[in-house]
Every structure is written in structure tokens, then in C-alpha cells.
Design a protein around this motif. Structure first.
Motif, PDB file in Angstrom:
ATOM      1  N   CYS A  47      12.710  14.380   4.126  1.00 43.58           N
ATOM      2  CA  CYS A  47      11.836  13.408   3.478  1.00 43.58           C
ATOM      3  C   CYS A  47      10.463  13.431   4.144  1.00 43.58           C
ATOM      4  O   CYS A  47      10.347  13.688   5.350  1.00 43.58           O
ATOM      5  CB  CYS A  47      12.421  11.993   3.557  1.00 43.58           C
ATOM      6  SG  CYS A  47      11.547  10.797   2.528  1.00 43.58           S
ATOM      7  N   ASN A  48       9.437  13.171   3.353  1.00 42.51           N
ATOM      8  CA  ASN A  48       8.073  13.146   3.877  1.00 42.51           C
ATOM      9  C   ASN A  48       7.645  11.749   4.308  1.00 42.51           C
ATOM     10  O   ASN A  48       6.529  11.556   4.765  1.00 42.51           O
ATOM     11  CB  ASN A  48       7.093  13.687   2.828  1.00 42.51           C
ATOM     12  CG  ASN A  48       7.230  12.996   1.478  1.00 42.51           C
ATOM     13  OD1 ASN A  48       8.247  12.357   1.197  1.00 42.51           O
ATOM     14  ND2 ASN A  48       6.220  13.119   0.641  1.00 42.51           N
ATOM     15  N   TYR A  49       8.534  10.760   4.150  1.00 43.82           N
ATOM     16  CA  TYR A  49       8.270   9.405   4.628  1.00 43.82           C
ATOM     17  C   TYR A  49       9.232   9.075   5.765  1.00 43.82           C
ATOM     18  O   TYR A  49      10.220   9.778   5.978  1.00 43.82           O
ATOM     19  CB  TYR A  49       8.435   8.379   3.503  1.00 43.82           C
ATOM     20  CG  TYR A  49       7.308   8.351   2.491  1.00 43.82           C
ATOM     21  CD1 TYR A  49       6.170   9.154   2.627  1.00 43.82           C
ATOM     22  CD2 TYR A  49       7.379   7.521   1.373  1.00 43.82           C
ATOM     23  CE1 TYR A  49       5.149   9.124   1.699  1.00 43.82           C
ATOM     24  CE2 TYR A  49       6.353   7.485   0.435  1.00 43.82           C
ATOM     25  CZ  TYR A  49       5.241   8.288   0.598  1.00 43.82           C
ATOM     26  OH  TYR A  49       4.229   8.248  -0.321  1.00 43.82           O
ATOM     27  N   ARG A  50       8.941   7.995   6.471  1.00 41.34           N
ATOM     28  CA  ARG A  50       9.804   7.525   7.550  1.00 41.34           C
ATOM     29  C   ARG A  50      10.077   6.034   7.332  1.00 41.34           C
ATOM     30  O   ARG A  50       9.539   5.166   8.003  1.00 41.34           O
ATOM     31  CB  ARG A  50       9.148   7.772   8.920  1.00 41.34           C
ATOM     32  CG  ARG A  50       9.013   9.240   9.282  1.00 41.34           C
ATOM     33  CD  ARG A  50      10.372   9.883   9.463  1.00 41.34           C
ATOM     34  NE  ARG A  50      10.292  11.310   9.796  1.00 41.34           N
ATOM     35  CZ  ARG A  50      10.393  12.284   8.906  1.00 41.34           C
ATOM     36  NH1 ARG A  50      10.547  11.992   7.614  1.00 41.34           N
ATOM     37  NH2 ARG A  50      10.334  13.550   9.282  1.00 41.34           N
ATOM     38  N   CYS A  51      10.909   5.750   6.343  1.00 40.54           N
ATOM     39  CA  CYS A  51      11.174   4.369   5.942  1.00 40.54           C
ATOM     40  C   CYS A  51      11.941   3.620   7.018  1.00 40.54           C
ATOM     41  O   CYS A  51      12.812   4.185   7.693  1.00 40.54           O
ATOM     42  CB  CYS A  51      11.951   4.350   4.635  1.00 40.54           C
ATOM     43  SG  CYS A  51      11.113   5.212   3.282  1.00 40.54           S
ATOM     44  N   GLY A  96      17.160  11.448   1.217  1.00 37.45           N
ATOM     45  CA  GLY A  96      15.964  12.243   1.275  1.00 37.45           C
ATOM     46  C   GLY A  96      15.047  12.065   0.069  1.00 37.45           C
ATOM     47  O   GLY A  96      15.185  11.167  -0.722  1.00 37.45           O
ATOM     48  N   GLU A  97      14.092  12.975  -0.011  1.00 37.82           N
ATOM     49  CA  GLU A  97      13.216  13.019  -1.179  1.00 37.82           C
ATOM     50  C   GLU A  97      13.617  14.235  -2.012  1.00 37.82           C
ATOM     51  O   GLU A  97      13.346  15.381  -1.636  1.00 37.82           O
ATOM     52  CB  GLU A  97      11.745  13.112  -0.747  1.00 37.82           C
ATOM     53  CG  GLU A  97      10.769  13.385  -1.876  1.00 37.82           C
ATOM     54  CD  GLU A  97      10.977  12.474  -3.069  1.00 37.82           C
ATOM     55  OE1 GLU A  97      11.156  12.997  -4.183  1.00 37.82           O
ATOM     56  OE2 GLU A  97      10.960  11.232  -2.895  1.00 37.82           O
ATOM     57  N   PRO A  98      14.298  14.003  -3.160  1.00 37.75           N
ATOM     58  CA  PRO A  98      14.824  15.116  -3.959  1.00 37.75           C
ATOM     59  C   PRO A  98      13.775  16.122  -4.410  1.00 37.75           C
ATOM     60  O   PRO A  98      14.083  17.310  -4.567  1.00 37.75           O
ATOM     61  CB  PRO A  98      15.443  14.399  -5.169  1.00 37.75           C
ATOM     62  CG  PRO A  98      15.795  13.040  -4.658  1.00 37.75           C
ATOM     63  CD  PRO A  98      14.696  12.691  -3.700  1.00 37.75           C
ATOM     64  N   LEU A  99      12.545  15.681  -4.612  1.00 36.11           N
ATOM     65  CA  LEU A  99      11.520  16.595  -5.103  1.00 36.11           C
ATOM     66  C   LEU A  99      11.081  17.614  -4.047  1.00 36.11           C
ATOM     67  O   LEU A  99      10.327  18.535  -4.352  1.00 36.11           O
ATOM     68  CB  LEU A  99      10.311  15.817  -5.618  1.00 36.11           C
ATOM     69  CG  LEU A  99      10.563  15.011  -6.898  1.00 36.11           C
ATOM     70  CD1 LEU A  99       9.335  14.225  -7.295  1.00 36.11           C
ATOM     71  CD2 LEU A  99      11.020  15.919  -8.045  1.00 36.11           C
ATOM     72  N   LEU A 126       5.364  12.810  -4.682  1.00 33.52           N
ATOM     73  CA  LEU A 126       5.188  14.177  -5.189  1.00 33.52           C
ATOM     74  C   LEU A 126       5.115  14.234  -6.717  1.00 33.52           C
ATOM     75  O   LEU A 126       5.208  15.313  -7.301  1.00 33.52           O
ATOM     76  CB  LEU A 126       6.332  15.060  -4.693  1.00 33.52           C
ATOM     77  CG  LEU A 126       6.487  15.129  -3.161  1.00 33.52           C
ATOM     78  CD1 LEU A 126       7.697  15.958  -2.774  1.00 33.52           C
ATOM     79  CD2 LEU A 126       5.229  15.686  -2.515  1.00 33.52           C
ATOM     80  N   LEU A 127       4.930  13.081  -7.333  1.00 30.47           N
ATOM     81  CA  LEU A 127       4.884  13.031  -8.795  1.00 30.47           C
ATOM     82  C   LEU A 127       3.477  13.324  -9.305  1.00 30.47           C
ATOM     83  O   LEU A 127       2.725  12.434  -9.704  1.00 30.47           O
ATOM     84  CB  LEU A 127       5.370  11.667  -9.291  1.00 30.47           C
ATOM     85  CG  LEU A 127       6.875  11.422  -9.196  1.00 30.47           C
ATOM     86  CD1 LEU A 127       7.217  10.004  -9.599  1.00 30.47           C
ATOM     87  CD2 LEU A 127       7.654  12.417 -10.050  1.00 30.47           C
ATOM     88  N   ASP A 128       3.123  14.604  -9.307  1.00 27.96           N
ATOM     89  CA  ASP A 128       1.861  15.033  -9.909  1.00 27.96           C
ATOM     90  C   ASP A 128       2.138  15.460 -11.353  1.00 27.96           C
ATOM     91  O   ASP A 128       3.285  15.375 -11.837  1.00 27.96           O
ATOM     92  CB  ASP A 128       1.238  16.172  -9.108  1.00 27.96           C
ATOM     93  CG  ASP A 128       2.181  17.350  -8.909  1.00 27.96           C
ATOM     94  OD1 ASP A 128       3.203  17.454  -9.637  1.00 27.96           O
ATOM     95  OD2 ASP A 128       1.918  18.176  -8.016  1.00 27.96           O
ATOM     96  N   GLU A 129       1.116  15.935 -12.052  1.00 33.71           N
ATOM     97  CA  GLU A 129       1.285  16.299 -13.458  1.00 33.71           C
ATOM     98  C   GLU A 129       2.342  17.392 -13.651  1.00 33.71           C
ATOM     99  O   GLU A 129       3.124  17.357 -14.603  1.00 33.71           O
ATOM    100  CB  GLU A 129      -0.054  16.749 -14.051  1.00 33.71           C
ATOM    101  CG  GLU A 129      -1.025  15.610 -14.306  1.00 33.71           C
ATOM    102  CD  GLU A 129      -2.135  16.016 -15.258  1.00 33.71           C
ATOM    103  OE1 GLU A 129      -1.989  17.046 -15.957  1.00 33.71           O
ATOM    104  OE2 GLU A 129      -3.154  15.305 -15.303  1.00 33.71           O
TER     105      GLU A 129
END
Length: 364
Positions: A47-51, A96-99, A126-129
Motif C-alpha cells: 500500500c502507498n498509504y500508512r493508515c 493493501g491497495e489493489p490498484l 491511483l484513480l486517474d483517467e
């Protein structure tokens, strides 16, 4: 309504009703008569965050240090195929972050090709176009985006990443715009983990969800997964008072506001959850649910995944054979007495199967 249904839709509805009845019978007879209704696939721990409420990234570091590799695309597809073969209605993809997983869209598309509902959880970063376009192209049925506060300061602090709030808002707006242009039926929901840091912003989060134009909002009572089930902090009377106020507020909302995804029964259980009181729900995990992670570890439910209580590994077990095995049935016997969690995915499933029971307990 039934007259407007296609044969396929009617057949799907009938099969779900049959599975519901068989799951009930399975619990009563203490042996599985059908496969799990809900499947969960943990695509990765990265994951790119640290919740503040999650320690999965530490597990990722642990496994990497041991040289343990994630299952490849082919193995993940075999798991999805096994779920479909057992009649599973839908698959929830989480992390994690699935993307961060490069083959995530291939796995989502394969889930749909197998005739199952696909659901994706993401922090929205990570939700870009391009990624949103892929989500719409593979016909994902529902998308959860985490939004843990009505203010940037709150959400960013919980998510451990400066700018996370603004990025989530941008992502939500972009999803709605692209969904409209493409004319797809993707269901969009914001999700907040309810805790001391954001308890005062619940009304603000509801208003924000409504302003953003999402389809619904869901609240998850923080569960003591990181600390372990036997190391919960004593209830804080001031916080519990706020929980009761939030409960009353959510139950009192009319239909004019954004839809609250939580069932009324689940909302009524929030106070018990934060009071460290056992759930009144009989648990059907092991009959109505199953989770498999990116390393092949099998869990009867998402809470057991969070507690690291694996019941086997798909690498060395046949899916169907294990599901119906005496070995797994022994775990189901243990689960029957489990009342430790109020996590939405399993709690809401249990609400569906505990007809009348939670309301009787709450009234008493």
C-alpha cells in the motif's frame, strides 16, 4: 417487476434464494450444502498509504524479507474459477491497495466473465483517467473509495498521507464524470472507518457524500485487529456518548439525504462494538463467506484474515475438497461461538441470516 426481468436475471435471483436457504440449512445441519455466497480476494498487502488502523504493510515487509512471493495471475484466476464453480455470487477485491497489482483489471474482467459480481476497494489515490476507464471497461459492479473525514486534516492524518483527502475528492468527481459519459451502472460508495479521530465529523461526511453525488456512504466501526482481540482498550464514556449520538443521527436520517449503506441493525450495534461487548449475531462465516489472500492463505472471513488465522493454503489443497472436508468443518464449529467482530462485510452477512435475532437482543 418480475414481468420486466429477463430469464437470466430471474435465474440469478432464484439461484441466490436457493443458496440462501441451503446456507441456513448448512448451519443447522453442521455441514456445508453449498459454496460460499461472498468471496474475498486480498490482491496484495502492499500500500502507498500508512493508515493508523492498518498494519498490512508490515506483513508485506515480513513476507518480502522471507522471500515469499505473491501468487501470479494464473494462480489468482484459478482461485476465482474455484469460487465460481462453487456458486459464489460475487468477489470483493481488497488489499493493501489493489490498484498496485498490475493484473488487477485482468482479474476483475475474469470475475465478470465467470458470471460473478465484482467489487473493488481502493483508497482512491491511483484513480486517474486510465485506471477509471479500465474499471468501467471491465464492468466492475461497485467501487468503494475511502474517505475517513469531512476535512482534509482528519482524513490525511488517519491515512498517514498528506494530500490524501484532496486526491480522494478528485478521484470521486472523476469517477462520477466518466461514469456519466460512458453510461455505465458502476455503483460508487464512500467508506469511513469510524473512530475517535473522526467521530465528530459523521454529519459532515454524510453531507460531503451527498454534495459529491456518490450513491451511498458506509461507516465501519473500528475493529481491534492490529492490537489483537484480547488487547482492547477500556471503553471511553465520553466517546461512547458520541457513538450513541452518531447512532441516533444515522437512524434518524430520512430518504432525502445520501443513502446510508449500513443496515439499521448494524448501526444499532455500533455502541456494543465500541463497548467491547460481544456481538448478539450468530456467525455464519465458513458457510456464507470465504477469503483467500495473495499468498494462497485461506480464511473463513475477513476478520480471521486480519487476525492472521489461516485455516490452510490453496497451493496444497483442492478448493472444493477443502470446503467440504471434516478438517474445515472443525473450524466452522469454532466459528459458531465467535462473537468478536462487527466488521461490515461479515456482520452485514450475518444480519441477513439472523432473522429477528439482533432486534430481539437490542430491545431486551
Amino acid at each position: 417487476m418480475l414481468e420486466k426481468m429477463s430469464d437470466r436475471e430471474f435465474g440469478w435471483l432464484l439461484s441466490r434464494g436457493m443458496q440462501y436457504a441451503l446456507t441456513h440449512a448448512s448451519y443447522l445441519l453442521r455441514r456445508p450444502l453449498c459454496g460460499p455466497i461472498l468471496g474475498t480476494v486480498v490482491t496484495n498487502y502492499r500500500c502507498n498509504y500508512r493508515c493508523s488502523m492498518c498494519a498490512l504493510h508490515l506483513r508485506d515487509e515480513e513476507f518480502r524479507a522471507k522471500g515469499i512471493k505473491e501468487l501470479d495471475t494464473a494462480h489468482m484466476k484459478l482461485i476465482l474459477k474455484d469460487f465460481a464453480a462453487q456458486g459464489t455470487s460475487g468477489i470483493g477485491f481488497t488489499g493493501g491497495e489493489p490498484l498496485l497489482r498490475k493484473d488487477i483489471f485482468e482479474l476483475l474482467a475474469y470475475t465478470k466473465a465467470l458470471g460473478m459480481i465484482s467489487h473493488l476497494n481502493t483508497n482512491g489515490s491511483l484513480l486517474d483517467e486510465r485506471n477509471i476507464g479500465n474499471i468501467l471497461n471491465v464492468l466492475v459492479d461497485s467501487l468503494n473509495i475511502s474517505l475517513d473525514g469531512a476535512r482534509a486534516e482528519t482524513h490525511d492524518a488517519i491515512r498517514g498521507h498528506r494530500g490524501a483527502f484532496d486526491r480522494a475528492i478528485e478521484a470521486i468527481s472523476l469517477v462520477i464524470a466518466m461514469r456519466k459519459r460512458k453510461g455505465t451502472a458502476l455503483r460508487l460508495k464512500t467508506v469511513a472507518v469510524l473512530q475517535k479521530d473522526n467521530i465528530d465529523e459523521v454529519a459532515g461526511m454524510v453531507r460531503l457524500a451527498e454534495d459529491l453525488g456518490v450513491d451511498c456512504i458506509e461507516f465501519i466501526p473500528l475493529q481491534p485487529f492490529a492490537a489483537g482481540i484480547d488487547h482492547q482498550s477500556p471503553p471511553d464514556p465520553l466517546f461512547l456518548g458520541k457513538v450513541q449520538q452518531v447512532t441516533d443521527y444515522l437512524l434518524g436520517l430520512g430518504k432525502k439525504t445520501v443513502r446510508i449503506e449500513n443496515s439499521r441493525t448494524h448501526i444499532k450495534l455500533f455502541h456494543r462494538s465500541f463497548s467491547n461487548v460481544e456481538s448478539p449475531l450468530k456467525c455464519y462465516a465458513g458457510y456464507n463467506s470465504l477469503a483467500v489472500d495473495c499468498y494462497g492463505e485461506i480464511y473463513p472471513c475477513v476478520p480471521w484474515f486480519n487476525w492472521r488465522r489461516s485455516v490452510g493454503n490453496i497451493r496444497d489443497k483442492d478448493f472444493a475438497e477443502f470446503w467440504y472436508s471434516p478438517e474445515y468443518q472443525r473450524f466452522r464449529q469454532e466459528i459458531r461461538s465467535c462473537r468478536k467482530c462487527y466488521l461490515n462485510c461479515q456482520a452485514e452477512l450475518n444480519v441477513l441470516f439472523n432473522i429477528g435475532r439482533p432486534e430481539r437482543v437490542l430491545k431486551g
